[in-house]
Scaffold this motif. Structure first.
Motif, PDB file in Angstrom:
ATOM      1  N   THR A 128     -34.110 -11.475  62.685  1.00 33.79           N
ATOM      2  CA  THR A 128     -32.784 -10.897  62.922  1.00 33.79           C
ATOM      3  C   THR A 128     -31.709 -11.984  62.944  1.00 33.79           C
TER       4      THR A 128
ATOM      5  N   LYS B 119     -31.118 -13.217  59.414  1.00 32.58           N
ATOM      6  CA  LYS B 119     -30.373 -12.219  58.638  1.00 32.58           C
ATOM      7  C   LYS B 119     -28.888 -12.313  58.955  1.00 32.58           C
TER       8      LYS B 119
ATOM      9  N   GLN C 160     -38.673  -7.003  62.633  1.00 33.37           N
ATOM     10  CA  GLN C 160     -37.990  -6.792  63.906  1.00 33.37           C
ATOM     11  C   GLN C 160     -38.056  -8.020  64.812  1.00 33.37           C
TER      12      GLN C 160
END
Length: 365
Positions: free
Chosen positions: A140, A143, A135
């Motif tokens: 993020t 990704k 998280q």
């Protein structure tokens, strides 16, 4: 034209078992969610029950977690206890009709983790595992880069979490094989394994070749101070303080994984580096506070380029709990039975088996 009001989600009754550092993060996440009522806490430590019960006005406070499950009428529960307790507690909660999120690692071995998945399937309830580091804002952002296709086909990755002196509680359950299931690889290596497989798009791991070492713990060196209040004087050090693994991935890719609690390095470091046909990327953090980098290398119109993606806020445990609650409120609980976390447990088991055998171990799909 008027718009129909959106339906307010039903408030969920939540409980937390275990009030160590991780459990405290779950408590804070539930307490901050306006759609959740934090109604029960369970811990052996009376002072923690009083502290967090008073702070968040939690009516139910139990030293006996089984009593909490039978009396508190929970919808969801977080389990943040020593690893060897996860399986039995999760099974009992699931059988009581309660959705469950546990801290990582899922269980002390893949056999126990598989039992948890079976319990979730029998009960028809959600089983989730809190891999809070996926998280992170930089994870993020990376990704998004991978999903955009900038890197092309990914075929190789390196990842690790290494510490200068970070054994979490010499002489506690962390360093006992039966209660922890393993050392550095089980504790922090699994975070990097989860993070990297997530970034790579969840390729299956087909084989593991690993080695483990214990050069600091058996001599009483490398301790972090974390968990020291629970230490037993003279308790043996039964796990590894450093582990490395070479993992073969479905489709021909490879992943190098290293993890250590104690090692002669300048400073603690976490990293993930991805190599693709059209570009490479890395995220890294550790050492001085705020030391965090993310970089992408590729070509733009045939010219070498170094890109620095925008990084958002870290989500950590709050985001993991929020994701769990979204699964609970979804229309398909059967899609969230803990199977992905079980695959992580199977890889870690294979690594330990390989280290013991001194040979590569195949992982059946």
């Amino acid at each position: 034209m008027t718009t129909a009001p959106q339906e307010t989600p039903r408030r969920l009754r939540a409980g937390v078992i275990g009030l160590g550092w991780a459990g405290q993060q779950h408590v804070a996440a539930y307490a901050a969610d306006p759609t959740v009522d934090l109604v029960a806490l369970s811990a052996m430590e009376e002072h923690l029950l009083a502290r967090f019960g008073d702070e968040h006005e939690v009516p139910g406070r139990y030293r006996d977690w089984q009593q909490m499950l039978s009396e508190a009428e929970l919808d969801v529960v977080s389990i943040a206890t020593p690893t060897f307790l996860h399986a039995s507690m999760a099974a009992a909660a699931l059988e009581a009709g309660v959705h469950v999120i546990t801290e990582k690692p899922m269980a002390q071995n893949a056999e126990a983790a598989a039992g948890m998945v079976e319990a979730a399937r029998r009960a028809g309830r959600v089983l989730d595992v809190s891999f809070n580091h996926r998280q992170r804002g930089d994870v993020t952002a990376l990704k998004d880069v991978v999903d955009s296709g900038v890197l092309g086909k990914l075929y190789y990755a390196k990842t690790g979490w290494i510490r200068r002196h970070g054994i979490p509680g010499l002489g506690t359950w962390f360093t006992k094989a039966e209660s922890s299931g393993g050392g550095a690889m089980m504790d922090i290596g699994i975070h990097m394994l989860d993070m990297t497989l997530h970034l790579l798009g969840e390729p299956a791991v087909t084989a593991a070749s690993a080695s483990t070492h214990a050069e600091f713990g058996p001599l009483g060196r490398g301790g972090s101070g974390f968990g020291i209040s629970q230490a037993e004087e003279g308790a043996p050090f039964e796990v590894e303080d450093l582990a490395t693994a070479f993992l073969r991935l479905d489709g021909g890719g490879t992943l190098l994984l290293e993890s250590s609690w104690a090692q002669w390095i300048p400073e603690d470091l976490c990293y993930v580096t991805l190599y693709g046909a059209d570009g490479g990327a890395t995220i890294e953090w550790g050492g001085a506070p705020g030391n965090q980098t993310i970089t992408v290398w590729t070509e733009v119109a045939g010219i070498p380029a170094e890109l620095q993606p925008v990084v958002g806020e870290d989500g950590r445990h709050a985001a993991a709990v929020a994701g769990f609650l979204r699964k609970v409120r979804s229309d398909d609980w059967t899609a969230h039975d803990g199977s992905l976390a079980l695959r992580r447990a199977e890889v870690i088991d294979a690594c330990y088996a390989s280290a013991k055998a001194g040979a590569e171990v195949r992982i059946e799909g």
